[in-house]
Design a protein around this motif. Structure first.
Motif, short mmCIF file in Angstrom:
data_model
loop_
_atom_site.label_atom_id
_atom_site.label_comp_id
_atom_site.label_asym_id
_atom_site.label_seq_id
_atom_site.Cartn_x
_atom_site.Cartn_y
_atom_site.Cartn_z
N MET A 1 0.85 -1.18 0.00
CA MET A 1 0.00 0.00 0.00
C MET A 1 0.90 1.24 0.00
N THR A 2 0.55 2.22 -0.79
CA THR A 2 1.35 3.44 -0.87
C THR A 2 1.18 4.25 0.41
N GLN A 3 2.02 5.23 0.54
CA GLN A 3 1.98 6.09 1.73
C GLN A 3 1.02 7.26 1.53
N GLN A 4 -0.17 6.98 1.03
CA GLN A 4 -1.13 8.04 0.71
C GLN A 4 -1.74 8.73 1.93
N LEU A 5 -1.49 8.21 3.11
CA LEU A 5 -2.04 8.85 4.32
C LEU A 5 -0.94 9.49 5.17
N ASN A 6 0.23 9.74 4.59
CA ASN A 6 1.30 10.40 5.35
C ASN A 6 0.79 11.70 5.95
N GLN A 7 1.19 11.96 7.16
CA GLN A 7 0.83 13.18 7.91
C GLN A 7 -0.63 13.19 8.38
N LYS A 8 -1.38 12.12 8.15
CA LYS A 8 -2.78 12.06 8.61
C LYS A 8 -2.82 11.40 9.98
N LYS A 9 -3.68 11.92 10.83
CA LYS A 9 -3.91 11.34 12.16
C LYS A 9 -5.35 10.83 12.21
N VAL A 10 -5.50 9.59 12.62
CA VAL A 10 -6.81 8.96 12.67
C VAL A 10 -7.16 8.57 14.10
N ALA A 11 -8.32 8.98 14.54
CA ALA A 11 -8.85 8.58 15.85
C ALA A 11 -9.63 7.28 15.67
N ILE A 12 -9.39 6.34 16.56
CA ILE A 12 -10.16 5.09 16.59
C ILE A 12 -10.88 5.07 17.93
N LEU A 13 -12.18 5.29 17.90
CA LEU A 13 -12.96 5.40 19.13
C LEU A 13 -13.57 4.04 19.48
N VAL A 14 -13.15 3.49 20.62
CA VAL A 14 -13.66 2.19 21.08
C VAL A 14 -13.72 2.15 22.60
N THR A 15 -14.45 1.19 23.08
CA THR A 15 -14.42 0.81 24.49
C THR A 15 -14.53 -0.72 24.53
N ASP A 16 -14.57 -1.29 25.69
CA ASP A 16 -14.63 -2.76 25.79
C ASP A 16 -15.79 -3.31 24.96
N GLY A 17 -15.51 -4.45 24.30
CA GLY A 17 -16.56 -5.12 23.55
C GLY A 17 -16.54 -4.87 22.06
N PHE A 18 -15.47 -4.26 21.53
CA PHE A 18 -15.41 -4.06 20.08
C PHE A 18 -15.01 -5.36 19.40
N GLU A 19 -15.46 -5.54 18.18
CA GLU A 19 -15.08 -6.71 17.38
C GLU A 19 -13.62 -6.51 16.97
N GLN A 20 -12.75 -7.34 17.51
CA GLN A 20 -11.31 -7.13 17.41
C GLN A 20 -10.82 -6.93 15.99
N VAL A 21 -11.21 -7.81 15.08
CA VAL A 21 -10.73 -7.74 13.70
C VAL A 21 -11.18 -6.45 13.01
N GLU A 22 -12.30 -5.87 13.45
CA GLU A 22 -12.80 -4.63 12.86
C GLU A 22 -12.00 -3.42 13.31
N MET A 23 -11.16 -3.60 14.31
CA MET A 23 -10.24 -2.54 14.72
C MET A 23 -8.84 -2.84 14.23
N THR A 24 -8.36 -4.08 14.43
CA THR A 24 -6.96 -4.37 14.15
C THR A 24 -6.61 -4.32 12.67
N GLU A 25 -7.44 -4.89 11.82
CA GLU A 25 -7.12 -4.89 10.39
C GLU A 25 -7.19 -3.49 9.78
N PRO A 26 -8.24 -2.70 10.04
CA PRO A 26 -8.23 -1.33 9.52
C PRO A 26 -7.09 -0.48 10.11
N LYS A 27 -6.80 -0.67 11.39
CA LYS A 27 -5.70 0.08 12.02
C LYS A 27 -4.38 -0.25 11.34
N GLN A 28 -4.13 -1.51 11.09
CA GLN A 28 -2.90 -1.92 10.43
C GLN A 28 -2.83 -1.32 9.02
#
Length: 189
Positions: A1-28
């Motif tokens: 994947m190219t570095q098309q999001l350089n300098q971007k900051k992304v907030a991931i808003l979660v609390t206990d009980g999130f579907e793990q793969v729906e956070m980890t794969e997009p975060k990666q």
């Protein structure tokens, strides 16, 4: 994947009980594209992921919600799971945090049960979205046009139905986050 999001900051808003793969794969994927991502939660310490009905891993919280400034972020990711968005949508600060991204025209990606929080933030009226099927009536009652598709993009808002949609979700999320602000995103706020 190219570095098309350089300098971007992304907030991931979660609390206990999130579907793990729906956070980890997009975060990666976000980090591989050059973005800096922060796990933000109403609670400090760690948050507990879930693998459907089973407890998953714990993840460190980068910033507690009380200290998070939406103005510091370029985009927002809202993973699903049942307990996670159900708790967030009853948290006034979380709802305000989510709504602020729409008010600023910033892109938002929500998957599975994640759109529950969008209903509470009152940002789905007139928008085309998808979600886990059990949210269909809730989203329609909030004024959304619900469709059963792998991924839906509506002026900076990216939604998907479930973990099997993650590859398409990631592609569109990265694309929309790279585009940056969407003036039309503001109309829903």
């Amino acid at each position: 994947m190219t570095q098309q999001l350089n300098q971007k900051k992304v907030a991931i808003l979660v609390t206990d009980g999130f579907e793990q793969v729906e956070m980890t794969e997009p975060k990666q994927a976000l980090e591989q594209a050059g973005a800096q991502s922060h796990i933000i939660s109403p609670k400090s310490g760690t948050v507990q992921g879930w693998n459907h009905f089973d407890k998953g891993d714990n993840f460190p919280v980068n910033l507690i919600l009380d200290d998070a400034n939406p103005g510091d972020y370029d985009a927002l990711l809202l993973p699903g799971g049942v307990a996670n968005p159900d708790q967030l949508r009853t948290n006034e600060k979380a709802v305000k945090f989510i709504k602020s991204f729409f008010e600023a025209g910033k892109p938002v990606a929500a998957i599975c049960h994640g759109p529950w929080t969008l209903i509470e933030a009152d940002v789905v009226k007139g928008r085309t979205v998808t979600s886990w099927p059990s949210l269909k009536t809730d989203l329609k009652n909030a004024g959304a046009n619900w469709v059963d598709q792998e991924v839906v993009v509506d002026q900076g808002l990216v939604t998907s139905r479930n973990p099997s949609d993650i590859p398409a979700f990631i592609d569109k999320m990265v694309e929309e986050f790279a585009k940056g602000q969407h003036q039309e995103q503001r109309r829903s706020a």
